[in-house]
Design a protein around this motif. Structure first.
Motif, PDB file in Angstrom:
ATOM      1  N   MET A  45       0.269 -44.939  79.448  1.00 54.70           N
ATOM      2  CA  MET A  45       1.231 -45.976  79.815  1.00 54.70           C
ATOM      3  C   MET A  45       0.509 -47.300  80.085  1.00 54.70           C
ATOM      4  O   MET A  45       1.004 -48.370  79.716  1.00 54.70           O
ATOM      5  CB  MET A  45       2.043 -45.548  81.031  1.00 54.70           C
ATOM      6  CG  MET A  45       3.107 -46.571  81.444  1.00 54.70           C
ATOM      7  SD  MET A  45       4.248 -47.051  80.119  1.00 54.70           S
ATOM      8  CE  MET A  45       5.342 -45.634  80.086  1.00 54.70           C
ATOM      9  N   LEU A  46      -0.657 -47.243  80.719  1.00 61.32           N
ATOM     10  CA  LEU A  46      -1.428 -48.464  80.950  1.00 61.32           C
ATOM     11  C   LEU A  46      -1.804 -49.117  79.624  1.00 61.32           C
ATOM     12  O   LEU A  46      -1.742 -50.347  79.484  1.00 61.32           O
ATOM     13  CB  LEU A  46      -2.694 -48.149  81.762  1.00 61.32           C
ATOM     14  CG  LEU A  46      -3.653 -49.321  82.013  1.00 61.32           C
ATOM     15  CD1 LEU A  46      -2.939 -50.460  82.734  1.00 61.32           C
ATOM     16  CD2 LEU A  46      -4.872 -48.859  82.816  1.00 61.32           C
ATOM     17  N   ALA A  47      -2.149 -48.296  78.642  1.00 58.17           N
ATOM     18  CA  ALA A  47      -2.482 -48.828  77.320  1.00 58.17           C
ATOM     19  C   ALA A  47      -1.265 -49.498  76.686  1.00 58.17           C
ATOM     20  O   ALA A  47      -1.363 -50.602  76.135  1.00 58.17           O
ATOM     21  CB  ALA A  47      -2.995 -47.706  76.424  1.00 58.17           C
TER      22      ALA A  47
ATOM     23  N   ILE B 261      -0.503 -46.484  89.169  1.00 55.66           N
ATOM     24  CA  ILE B 261      -0.975 -46.223  87.805  1.00 55.66           C
ATOM     25  C   ILE B 261      -2.133 -45.225  87.823  1.00 55.66           C
ATOM     26  O   ILE B 261      -2.519 -44.674  86.797  1.00 55.66           O
ATOM     27  CB  ILE B 261      -1.408 -47.561  87.140  1.00 55.66           C
ATOM     28  CG1 ILE B 261      -1.615 -47.386  85.634  1.00 55.66           C
ATOM     29  CG2 ILE B 261      -2.671 -48.110  87.790  1.00 55.66           C
ATOM     30  CD1 ILE B 261      -0.347 -47.154  84.876  1.00 55.66           C
ATOM     31  N   ASP B 262      -2.674 -44.973  89.034  1.00 56.47           N
ATOM     32  CA  ASP B 262      -3.849 -44.112  89.175  1.00 56.47           C
ATOM     33  C   ASP B 262      -3.496 -42.640  89.358  1.00 56.47           C
ATOM     34  O   ASP B 262      -4.368 -41.829  89.667  1.00 56.47           O
ATOM     35  CB  ASP B 262      -4.692 -44.579  90.368  1.00 56.47           C
ATOM     36  CG  ASP B 262      -3.859 -44.771  91.634  1.00 56.47           C
ATOM     37  OD1 ASP B 262      -2.733 -44.238  91.689  1.00 56.47           O
ATOM     38  OD2 ASP B 262      -4.322 -45.461  92.551  1.00 56.47           O
ATOM     39  N   THR B 263      -2.225 -42.277  89.156  1.00 56.64           N
ATOM     40  CA  THR B 263      -1.802 -40.888  89.343  1.00 56.64           C
ATOM     41  C   THR B 263      -2.616 -39.952  88.449  1.00 56.64           C
ATOM     42  O   THR B 263      -2.695 -40.136  87.233  1.00 56.64           O
ATOM     43  CB  THR B 263      -0.303 -40.729  89.016  1.00 56.64           C
ATOM     44  OG1 THR B 263       0.443 -41.561  89.896  1.00 56.64           O
ATOM     45  CG2 THR B 263       0.140 -39.284  89.191  1.00 56.64           C
TER      46      THR B 263
ATOM     47  N   LEU C 222      -8.030 -53.000  84.432  1.00 59.36           N
ATOM     48  CA  LEU C 222      -7.095 -53.872  85.143  1.00 59.36           C
ATOM     49  C   LEU C 222      -7.726 -55.233  85.415  1.00 59.36           C
ATOM     50  O   LEU C 222      -7.066 -56.270  85.317  1.00 59.36           O
ATOM     51  CB  LEU C 222      -6.654 -53.224  86.457  1.00 59.36           C
ATOM     52  CG  LEU C 222      -5.720 -52.013  86.339  1.00 59.36           C
ATOM     53  CD1 LEU C 222      -5.550 -51.343  87.700  1.00 59.36           C
ATOM     54  CD2 LEU C 222      -4.365 -52.421  85.778  1.00 59.36           C
ATOM     55  N   ALA C 223      -9.011 -55.224  85.760  1.00 57.69           N
ATOM     56  CA  ALA C 223      -9.715 -56.490  86.000  1.00 57.69           C
ATOM     57  C   ALA C 223      -9.777 -57.329  84.725  1.00 57.69           C
ATOM     58  O   ALA C 223      -9.595 -58.555  84.760  1.00 57.69           O
ATOM     59  CB  ALA C 223     -11.118 -56.218  86.526  1.00 57.69           C
ATOM     60  N   ILE C 224      -9.999 -56.684  83.602  1.00 61.56           N
ATOM     61  CA  ILE C 224     -10.052 -57.405  82.316  1.00 61.56           C
ATOM     62  C   ILE C 224      -8.692 -58.012  81.984  1.00 61.56           C
ATOM     63  O   ILE C 224      -8.580 -59.177  81.625  1.00 61.56           O
ATOM     64  CB  ILE C 224     -10.521 -56.445  81.194  1.00 61.56           C
ATOM     65  CG1 ILE C 224     -11.976 -56.035  81.426  1.00 61.56           C
ATOM     66  CG2 ILE C 224     -10.349 -57.108  79.824  1.00 61.56           C
ATOM     67  CD1 ILE C 224     -12.445 -54.899  80.533  1.00 61.56           C
ATOM     68  N   ILE C 225      -7.636 -57.191  82.130  1.00 61.31           N
ATOM     69  CA  ILE C 225      -6.284 -57.683  81.828  1.00 61.31           C
ATOM     70  C   ILE C 225      -5.932 -58.843  82.751  1.00 61.31           C
ATOM     71  O   ILE C 225      -5.272 -59.807  82.350  1.00 61.31           O
ATOM     72  CB  ILE C 225      -5.240 -56.554  81.988  1.00 61.31           C
ATOM     73  CG1 ILE C 225      -5.544 -55.383  81.055  1.00 61.31           C
ATOM     74  CG2 ILE C 225      -3.835 -57.079  81.684  1.00 61.31           C
ATOM     75  CD1 ILE C 225      -4.707 -54.156  81.345  1.00 61.31           C
TER      76      ILE C 225
ATOM     77  N   GLY D 183       6.759 -48.531  87.306  1.00 58.89           N
ATOM     78  CA  GLY D 183       6.900 -47.794  88.555  1.00 58.89           C
ATOM     79  C   GLY D 183       6.331 -46.398  88.451  1.00 58.89           C
ATOM     80  O   GLY D 183       5.813 -45.974  87.416  1.00 58.89           O
ATOM     81  N   GLN D 184       6.472 -45.643  89.543  1.00 59.29           N
ATOM     82  CA  GLN D 184       5.879 -44.305  89.600  1.00 59.29           C
ATOM     83  C   GLN D 184       6.430 -43.369  88.531  1.00 59.29           C
ATOM     84  O   GLN D 184       5.758 -42.457  88.090  1.00 59.29           O
ATOM     85  CB  GLN D 184       6.135 -43.698  90.982  1.00 59.29           C
ATOM     86  CG  GLN D 184       5.440 -44.436  92.117  1.00 59.29           C
ATOM     87  CD  GLN D 184       5.730 -43.785  93.453  1.00 59.29           C
ATOM     88  OE1 GLN D 184       5.852 -42.579  93.553  1.00 59.29           O
ATOM     89  NE2 GLN D 184       5.839 -44.590  94.492  1.00 59.29           N
ATOM     90  N   HIS D 185       7.673 -43.601  88.112  1.00 58.57           N
ATOM     91  CA  HIS D 185       8.309 -42.671  87.175  1.00 58.57           C
ATOM     92  C   HIS D 185       8.530 -43.278  85.792  1.00 58.57           C
ATOM     93  O   HIS D 185       9.178 -42.677  84.949  1.00 58.57           O
ATOM     94  CB  HIS D 185       9.648 -42.204  87.757  1.00 58.57           C
ATOM     95  CG  HIS D 185       9.536 -41.651  89.141  1.00 58.57           C
ATOM     96  ND1 HIS D 185       8.860 -40.491  89.430  1.00 58.57           N
ATOM     97  CD2 HIS D 185       9.986 -42.126  90.345  1.00 58.57           C
ATOM     98  CE1 HIS D 185       8.906 -40.250  90.734  1.00 58.57           C
ATOM     99  NE2 HIS D 185       9.579 -41.233  91.315  1.00 58.57           N
ATOM    100  N   ALA D 186       7.995 -44.497  85.575  1.00 58.74           N
ATOM    101  CA  ALA D 186       8.250 -45.166  84.301  1.00 58.74           C
ATOM    102  C   ALA D 186       7.653 -44.406  83.128  1.00 58.74           C
ATOM    103  O   ALA D 186       8.190 -44.428  82.023  1.00 58.74           O
ATOM    104  CB  ALA D 186       7.685 -46.596  84.328  1.00 58.74           C
ATOM    105  N   HIS D 187       6.529 -43.689  83.373  1.00 57.45           N
ATOM    106  CA  HIS D 187       5.885 -42.971  82.272  1.00 57.45           C
ATOM    107  C   HIS D 187       6.759 -41.856  81.720  1.00 57.45           C
ATOM    108  O   HIS D 187       6.513 -41.340  80.628  1.00 57.45           O
ATOM    109  CB  HIS D 187       4.531 -42.415  82.712  1.00 57.45           C
ATOM    110  CG  HIS D 187       4.629 -41.358  83.777  1.00 57.45           C
ATOM    111  ND1 HIS D 187       4.608 -41.666  85.116  1.00 57.45           N
ATOM    112  CD2 HIS D 187       4.761 -40.009  83.706  1.00 57.45           C
ATOM    113  CE1 HIS D 187       4.713 -40.545  85.826  1.00 57.45           C
ATOM    114  NE2 HIS D 187       4.816 -39.529  85.001  1.00 57.45           N
ATOM    115  N   GLN D 188       7.806 -41.475  82.477  1.00 54.79           N
ATOM    116  CA  GLN D 188       8.687 -40.410  81.995  1.00 54.79           C
ATOM    117  C   GLN D 188       9.412 -40.810  80.712  1.00 54.79           C
ATOM    118  O   GLN D 188       9.839 -39.941  79.947  1.00 54.79           O
ATOM    119  CB  GLN D 188       9.695 -40.037  83.078  1.00 54.79           C
ATOM    120  CG  GLN D 188       9.065 -39.346  84.276  1.00 54.79           C
ATOM    121  CD  GLN D 188      10.079 -38.936  85.322  1.00 54.79           C
ATOM    122  OE1 GLN D 188      11.279 -39.156  85.153  1.00 54.79           O
ATOM    123  NE2 GLN D 188       9.608 -38.343  86.408  1.00 54.79           N
ATOM    124  N   SER D 189       9.561 -42.111  80.476  1.00 53.23           N
ATOM    125  CA  SER D 189      10.211 -42.549  79.238  1.00 53.23           C
ATOM    126  C   SER D 189       9.432 -42.075  78.020  1.00 53.23           C
ATOM    127  O   SER D 189       9.995 -41.880  76.937  1.00 53.23           O
ATOM    128  CB  SER D 189      10.352 -44.074  79.213  1.00 53.23           C
ATOM    129  OG  SER D 189       9.077 -44.695  79.226  1.00 53.23           O
TER     130      SER D 189
END
Length: 572
Positions: free
Chosen positions: A450-452, A471-473, A487-490, A130-136
């Motif tokens: 986070m995407l990685a 994810i594009d923030t 994203l297309a590769i995944i 989600g929008q705030h998941a990267h905060q972890s």
């Protein structure tokens, strides 16, 4: 794979049915159209806390339903153990109903289940960023869990052993604190336990005694009534009352009369025999009634003693348990507790020896765990650098830093997770030493980091469906193109649902959905429609140029979609 999402009466959504496909599913729309509402609904469906404030105004409940196709054998085994069958051998339907009362119900394939079970199986079906998941990532205390998740099967058994030893140590230390605590308090407790033991033992309780006493009390307290009724019954059966014959005499007269005619008919003979039996029975009963009556004794002293005994037992029940069994069980418990307190010196030595022994075992297991974590971290570092370089972070250095978890006096801090203190360090520029992610990474870099993580985790855990919300923030331009390509590769091996506002990511869609908010009849509703190829060009033009769509913008949008299709075709 997520086949279908059905949402009813949730926030601005009245009725919504989205059928997703494989590959990359892109969701776009104006700001405030309700993109985040869909993510909120999905989160609640898979076990997050139900919030009744999301129920659409004027309705009684919200319903969210997710239909998955899965052949994950571990997941199927969990469901089978819970008595849940798959529909058509591979279909799993998760339903969450949220009511105005605050109550909620979860179902898996129409079977009512706990939210904990929904959470357990959901991790094999879907992963949401989600929008705030990267905060972890901003909090180093979370990093040990993130690292462990990359090869959980390799360390799960060892982690359980470490946790078990930790809680054994904690329990022993608590016991030691009890025994070595305040001396005055310990003596007070000993006095209390002794008093309680003496009080219970003095009563000399026997199991079932209270039931027997209560029966005897009821008998004695009603002895006068019993005597009167027994006497009356005996008189009626044996003597009569002057006006009427006794029952025995009456039956005797009938027998005497039947004796004269019994040989005329077998039925009469049978009745004659039955009355003779009755006569014998009444003789026996009258004798028993007389004997019982003659043995009735009313002794007020005995009744008083029983009352006192019952009062004593009831007093103990109020203090120590609802039954004699419970009182005696409590007695055993405090007996051993007192014994421990009186022999505390010996027990303290024994506990300390056990603590030393389990400490050694804990440290050995934690050292093994740390060794395996270092192996995992080495692989993770290489994979993260590889993926981040592919996301236009060319000079990146990623490190998993291990340190001893110690307190202010250099004492090791034991925890259920072992002795490791783990932190992810990163350098995003050449010549810069790796430092804490929270201090180094910008918003755009954090999204890519986070995407990685999600990319590598999805491969290691084989999670079929990934959801990325914004994810594009913080990214744009060439970096946005690279994220779209990633994203297309995944999506060639995973189903991806991605909410975005960037055309560079949207152009990679295999399936494109547009989220819009409409107002009608004083109601505001969110709707979703799947876009055709022509509609996709229009939407991409909107993302590129805003409200005014020029011919040049539309040509650019068409060209971008063609480039995206060319890139996706190259992946086949």
């Amino acid at each position: 794979m997520l086949l279908e999402l059905i949402i009813t009466n949730f926030a601005l959504i009245e009725n919504l049915n989205i059928r997703f496909g494989g590959g990359l599913n892109i969701l776009t729309g104006e700001t405030g159209a309700g993109k985040s509402i869909i993510i909120d609904a999905v989160n609640m469906a898979i076990g997050e806390r139900a919030d009744k404030s999301f129920i659409r105004t004027g309705t009684d409940k919200s319903v969210i339903q997710m239909i998955f196709r899965s052949q994950n054998q571990h997941l199927i085994k969990i469901l089978n153990e819970k008595g849940i069958d798959l529909f058509d051998n591979d279909i799993i339907i998760i339903t969450r109903e949220i009511y105005n009362s605050g109550r909620s119900t979860s179902r898996i394939n129409d079977r009512v289940v706990t939210t904990s079970l929904v959470k357990e199986i959901s991790k094999y079906l879907i992963d949401i960023h989600g929008q705030h998941a990267h905060q972890s990532l901003l909090y180093p205390e979370n990093h040990i869990d993130i690292l462990d998740s990359f090869d959980e099967q390799k360390i799960v058994a060892l982690k359980k052993k470490v946790a078990t030893k930790y809680y054994e140590l904690k329990e022993l230390k608590n016991k030691l604190d009890e025994l070595c605590g305040n001396e005055l308090e310990r003596e007070r407790k000993k006095d209390l336990l002794k008093f309680q033991l003496n009080e219970i033992d003095a009563c000399q309780l026997k199991v079932g005694e209270d039931t027997d006493l209560l029966s005897e009390y009821n008998l004695l307290s009603n002895s006068e009534k019993i005597f009167t009724i027994m006497s009356s019954s005996y008189e009626k059966i044996y003597n009569g009352d002057g006006r009427y014959l006794s029952i025995i005499d009456g039956i005797g007269n009938i027998i005497h009369e039947l004796e004269n005619i019994k040989d005329f008919d077998d039925h009469i003979k049978n009745m004659y025999s039955m009355l003779q039996e009755c006569s014998y029975t009444f003789e026996d009963v009258s004798r028993d009634i007389r004997n019982y009556r003659d043995n009735i004794e009313f002794d007020p002293l005995v009744l008083e003693q029983i009352e006192k005994r019952l009062d004593l037992i009831n007093d103990l029940k109020r203090k120590y348990g609802n039954s004699i069994d419970e009182i005696l069980s409590y007695r055993e418990k405090i007996y051993f507790e007192l014994e421990e307190l009186e022999n505390s010196e010996t027990i303290v030595v024994e506990i300390r020896n056990n603590i030393d022994k389990i400490k050694i075992e804990y440290i050995e297991l934690s050292t093994q765990l740390s060794s395996i974590r270092k192996e995992i971290s080495s692989t993770l570092e290489k994979e993260m650098i590889h993926v981040l370089e592919g996301l236009n972070m060319n000079k990146v250095i990623f490190k998993v830093n291990f340190a001893n978890n110690i307190d202010q006096v250099d004492e090791s801090i034991f925890s259920p997770k072992g002795l490791d203190k783990i932190e992810f360090l990163i350098s995003t520029n050449a010549g810069q030493q790796p430092k804490s992610i929270a201090k180094i990474a910008s918003g755009g870099e954090m999204s890519r980091i986070m995407l990685a993580f999600k990319t590598i985790l999805a491969h290691s855990d084989n999670i079929p469906t990934l959801i990325f919300d914004e994810i594009d923030t913080g990214i744009s331009g060439r970096t946005a193109n690279i994220v779209g390509e990633k994203l297309a590769i995944i999506s060639r091996n995973h189903q991806i649902l991605c909410i975005t506002h960037l055309p560079q990511i949207a152009l990679m869609a295999d399936h494109h959905f547009y989220i819009e908010k409409n107002s009608q009849d004083n109601n505001t509703l969110t709707n979703v429609q799947k876009l055709s190829e022509e509609d996709r060009i229009m939407e991409l033009g909107r993302l590129l140029g805003g409200i005014t769509l020029t011919d040049l913008t539309m040509e650019h949008a068409k060209e971008m979609i063609n480039l995206g299709n060319h890139f996706k075709n190259s992946l086949k």
